[in-house]
Design a protein around this motif. Structure first.
Motif, short mmCIF file in Angstrom:
data_model
loop_
_atom_site.label_atom_id
_atom_site.label_comp_id
_atom_site.label_asym_id
_atom_site.label_seq_id
_atom_site.Cartn_x
_atom_site.Cartn_y
_atom_site.Cartn_z
N ASP A 392 63.47 -0.98 -38.41
CA ASP A 392 64.15 -0.05 -37.51
C ASP A 392 63.25 1.13 -37.16
OD1 ASP A 392 66.60 0.77 -36.11
OD2 ASP A 392 66.53 2.47 -37.50
N VAL A 393 62.53 1.64 -38.16
CA VAL A 393 61.61 2.76 -37.90
C VAL A 393 60.51 2.31 -36.95
CG1 VAL A 393 59.88 4.28 -38.93
CG2 VAL A 393 62.08 3.96 -40.06
N ALA A 394 59.98 1.10 -37.18
CA ALA A 394 58.92 0.59 -36.31
C ALA A 394 59.43 0.38 -34.89
CB ALA A 394 58.37 -0.72 -36.88
N LEU A 395 60.68 -0.06 -34.76
CA LEU A 395 61.27 -0.28 -33.45
C LEU A 395 61.42 1.04 -32.70
CD1 LEU A 395 62.20 -2.87 -32.02
CD2 LEU A 395 64.53 -2.34 -32.74
N GLN A 396 61.94 2.05 -33.38
CA GLN A 396 62.05 3.36 -32.75
C GLN A 396 60.67 3.93 -32.41
OE1 GLN A 396 64.69 6.24 -34.64
NE2 GLN A 396 65.80 4.57 -35.64
N ALA A 397 59.73 3.72 -33.31
CA ALA A 397 58.37 4.21 -33.06
C ALA A 397 57.77 3.56 -31.83
CB ALA A 397 57.49 3.95 -34.28
N ARG A 398 58.07 2.28 -31.63
CA ARG A 398 57.57 1.59 -30.44
C ARG A 398 58.15 2.22 -29.18
NH1 ARG A 398 58.78 -3.92 -31.31
NH2 ARG A 398 59.98 -4.25 -29.40
N ALA A 399 59.41 2.64 -29.25
CA ALA A 399 60.02 3.31 -28.11
C ALA A 399 59.34 4.66 -27.84
CB ALA A 399 61.51 3.51 -28.35
N TRP A 400 59.10 5.42 -28.89
CA TRP A 400 58.38 6.69 -28.72
C TRP A 400 57.01 6.43 -28.08
CZ3 TRP A 400 60.01 11.59 -29.19
CH2 TRP A 400 61.16 11.86 -29.95
N ARG A 401 56.32 5.41 -28.56
CA ARG A 401 54.96 5.15 -28.09
C ARG A 401 54.94 4.58 -26.68
NH1 ARG A 401 50.28 1.84 -31.45
NH2 ARG A 401 48.75 1.71 -29.77
N ARG A 402 55.76 3.57 -26.41
CA ARG A 402 55.69 2.86 -25.14
C ARG A 402 56.50 3.52 -24.03
NH1 ARG A 402 51.22 0.02 -26.12
NH2 ARG A 402 51.46 -1.61 -27.72
N ILE A 403 57.59 4.19 -24.38
CA ILE A 403 58.48 4.75 -23.37
C ILE A 403 58.32 6.27 -23.26
CG2 ILE A 403 60.90 5.04 -22.69
CD1 ILE A 403 61.47 2.42 -24.29
N VAL A 404 58.35 6.95 -24.40
CA VAL A 404 58.31 8.42 -24.35
C VAL A 404 56.91 8.93 -24.03
CG1 VAL A 404 58.86 10.55 -25.58
CG2 VAL A 404 60.22 8.50 -26.01
N THR A 405 55.87 8.20 -24.44
CA THR A 405 54.51 8.68 -24.17
C THR A 405 54.23 8.85 -22.68
OG1 THR A 405 53.59 7.83 -26.24
CG2 THR A 405 52.04 8.23 -24.44
N PRO A 406 54.47 7.85 -21.83
CA PRO A 406 54.23 8.09 -20.39
C PRO A 406 55.16 9.16 -19.81
CG PRO A 406 55.26 5.93 -20.73
CD PRO A 406 54.85 6.44 -22.07
N ALA A 407 56.40 9.24 -20.33
CA ALA A 407 57.30 10.30 -19.86
C ALA A 407 56.75 11.67 -20.24
CB ALA A 407 58.70 10.09 -20.45
N ALA A 408 56.24 11.78 -21.46
CA ALA A 408 55.65 13.05 -21.93
C ALA A 408 54.40 13.39 -21.14
CB ALA A 408 55.34 12.95 -23.41
N LYS A 409 53.62 12.36 -20.84
CA LYS A 409 52.40 12.60 -20.05
C LYS A 409 52.78 13.17 -18.68
CE LYS A 409 48.49 11.34 -17.68
NZ LYS A 409 48.25 11.57 -16.25
N PHE A 410 53.84 12.66 -18.10
CA PHE A 410 54.33 13.20 -16.82
C PHE A 410 54.81 14.63 -16.99
CE2 PHE A 410 58.46 14.00 -14.67
CZ PHE A 410 57.97 14.29 -13.40
N TRP A 411 55.75 14.87 -17.92
CA TRP A 411 56.46 16.14 -17.96
C TRP A 411 55.61 17.27 -18.53
CZ3 TRP A 411 60.10 18.48 -15.60
CH2 TRP A 411 60.73 19.59 -16.15
N VAL A 412 54.97 17.05 -19.67
CA VAL A 412 54.21 18.13 -20.30
C VAL A 412 53.03 18.53 -19.41
CG1 VAL A 412 52.80 18.77 -22.30
CG2 VAL A 412 54.92 17.47 -22.62
N CYS A 413 52.35 17.54 -18.82
CA CYS A 413 51.21 17.87 -17.95
C CYS A 413 51.67 18.61 -16.70
CB CYS A 413 50.45 16.60 -17.58
SG CYS A 413 49.68 15.75 -18.98
#
Length: 575
Positions: A392-413
């Motif tokens: 479950d932790v690995a699954l959530q981590a994959r979401a952070w990495r694959r989904i939240v990372t590009p979103a963060a790259k958009f928003w924070v930048c």
């Protein structure tokens, strides 16, 4: 009236803030230190404290100004007419690279894998990014190339020692003759930009062997080739045997020791990132070694892009942090209308709002760094408790990495652009001149939004990741639902995100920026709740409460009920 002026003077210099120097970047950052512990990387605290003191020294801070005032020069030919494509940098540039390399920021999680290594490296990178941005580029690309090159055992074994080495070797020699090396990348061409599938560079087999591990000759061009002084580049080209792109390892020097036929046409005249050389190049039968499967070049190099996108988030968060501490320092030393700027309620509001944005960016990139570790249990990643990462932790981590990372790259930048402009305004006219750091921070801010995928590309990537990683997305959203239970504002924010995601398919792409923004704000709110309540409460009320939030607002509109002075003091304690 008595003349108080000294001979040869018209006035005394007063009410000017002293330069911010000789302070510890790490010790002054509570949010970073707390995030480091949560990521299980507390073992790196002493190293970061030592580095933070070194980076805050006046002598070190001066290197950034020198490296950006004395830009790199390209010399295409020797005095005898030989093609050399040599680049000359100010010594400050090489000192900056040496500092980065000495801290292992080019390889730490790979050269010394252990729990928390990605977070430790990210924290160190964040500190250095507050000093100077241009020197980060070759270190980021070298770092991101390692997981790609590790999949080529024979090649990586030859490169390993030089990739992991902690000394900077500035000599322009074949990589086999150097003690350390740097890797760059060449993807975009004139006609395509982010659409790399339109690339036209061709690769033909140099011998009988073809495919993975075979030698090729490349002919074509790259419109952005960063950075040309690197010892090798990962390059996309189209082989004769396959319609799709393949990936090639293209060294600066050919195997016989001659300069490889990668001709630098010119250096880019950039808005910012001036200390670093970005270039246009042409390949004239250049030597290259195919890596990865033939026709799978985009998939091969996209892993490198995932790591570089994380560094874009860190770099923008660092620009925010650097601009914030400069603004607070200035406000504490500058008086206007009879009292210090920092004591004036409206200025406190602006600084407190900036502090919230900065801390939210910090906790986000540190969580993403942890996710890169947790999402790859096969690599030996372990949880903070020391046990193997659960499914479950690995699954959530994959979401952070694959989904939240590009979103963060958009928003924070994106936020960094408005942020650095607001911080510059705190300085007034002094911020708008090049003698101080604010103008450089402002010029640097746009690059991370553009590099490795513009805002629209990132938001469309978020949509693709949500579809491809549906199980991971569901695991993350369920976890957020549990954490938000009983919190009306967070529950409503999650409902709005769900409505956007479940809207008509035809409208989803048009709403991609709204989706990415909402996704990041919820992620930041959840993470801030792990820290001081006053920080989380102020962030949630002003970013996610639909009755009071306005995410497009200017900074400095926090409600009076929050303790603005306390938020500023947490962000940067008085020296």
């Amino acid at each position: 009236m008595e003349n108080t002026h000294r001979p040869g003077t018209t006035h005394d210099v007063t009410n000017q803030a002293p330069p911010l120097a000789d302070y510890n970047l790490f010790a002054a950052d509570s949010a970073l230190a707390e995030s480091l512990e949560r990521a299980g990387a507390g073992w790196h605290r002493e190293a970061l404290a030592r580095d933070g003191a070194r980076l805050g020294a006046a002598e070190t801070l001066a290197l950034a100004d020198l490296a950006n005032r004395h830009e790199p020069e390209l010399f295409t030919h020797s005095p005898r007419g030989e093609r050399i494509d040599a680049l000359e940098f100010h010594p400050a540039w090489h000192r900056l690279l040496a500092l980065l390399r000495a801290e292992g920021l080019h390889a730490l999680p790979f050269s010394h894998p252990q729990p928390g290594a990605m977070a430790a490296r990210s924290a160190g990178y964040f500190l250095h990014a507050q000093l100077e941005s241009g020197s980060l580029c070759p270190m980021t690309m070298t770092f991101a190339s390692i997981p790609v090159l590790q999949r080529e055992p024979a090649l990586f074994e030859a490169l390993r020692e030089r990739l992991y080495a902690r000394e900077h070797d500035p000599r322009d020699l074949p990589w086999q003759q150097k003690s350390s090396m740097m890797i760059g990348m060449g993807m975009t061409e004139k006609q395509g930009g982010s659409d790399v599938r339109s690339n036209r560079t061709e690769a033909r087999a140099a011998g009988v062997a073809t495919g993975r591990g075979a030698e090729y000759r490349l002919t074509g061009h790259k419109w952005f080739f960063s950075a040309p002084q690197c010892d090798a580049h990962l390059v996309l080209a189209r082989s004769a045997d396959h319609d799709a792109l393949s990936c090639f390892f293209v060294p600066r020097f050919a195997p016989d020791g001659s300069k490889n036929a990668v001709n630098v046409q010119r250096l880019k005249n950039k808005l910012g990132n001036r200390s670093n050389a970005s270039s246009e190049v042409e390949f004239f039968d250049a030597y290259g070694l195919m890596i990865g499967e033939e026709g799978r070049g985009v998939a091969t190099i996209i892993e490198m892009a995932n790591y570089t996108r994380l560094d874009c988030v860190i770099g923008s968060a660092a620009l925010m942090r650097a601009a914030l501490v400069q603004a607070i320092h200035h406000a504490r030393h500058r008086s206007a209308f009879g009292r210090l700027l920092a004591a004036q309620p409206l200025m406190q509001n602006v600084l407190a709002d900036l502090a919230l944005e900065s801390e939210a960016a910090t906790v986000l990139f540190m969580r993403l760094a942890r996710a890169f570790e947790e999402s790859e249990p096969a690599s030996g990643a372990v949880s903070d408790a020391g046990a193997a990462v659960s499914g479950d932790v690995a699954l959530q981590a994959r979401a952070w990495r694959r989904i939240v990372t590009p979103a963060a790259k958009f928003w924070v930048c994106k936020r960094a652009l408005a942020f650095t402009g607001e911080a510059m305004e705190v300085w007034g006219g002094n911020g708008y001149v090049e003698e101080g750091p604010m103008a450089r921070f402002y010029r640097e801010a746009p690059v991370n939004s553009i590099w490795e995928g513009s805002g629209n590309v990132m938001c469309l990537d978020v949509l693709r990741a949500l579809e491809r990683e549906a199980d991971a997305a569901q695991a993350l959203f369920l976890a957020w639902r549990r954490e938000a239970q009983g919190h009306a504002v967070l529950e409503a924010a999650l409902d709005r995100l769900s409505a956007l995601l479940n809207g008509a398919p035809g409208t989803r792409e048009a709403n991609a920026r709204h989706i990415a923004q909402q996704l990041v704000l919820i992620a930041q709110a959840m993470l801030l709740r792990e820290g001081p309540a006053e920080v989380a409460d102020a962030f949630i009320a002003t970013r996610l409460d639909e009755h009071g939030a306005d995410c497009g607002r200017v900074f400095g509109t926090l409600p009076a009920r929050f303790d603005h002075g306390a938020l500023v003091a947490r962000a940067f304690p008085a020296l």
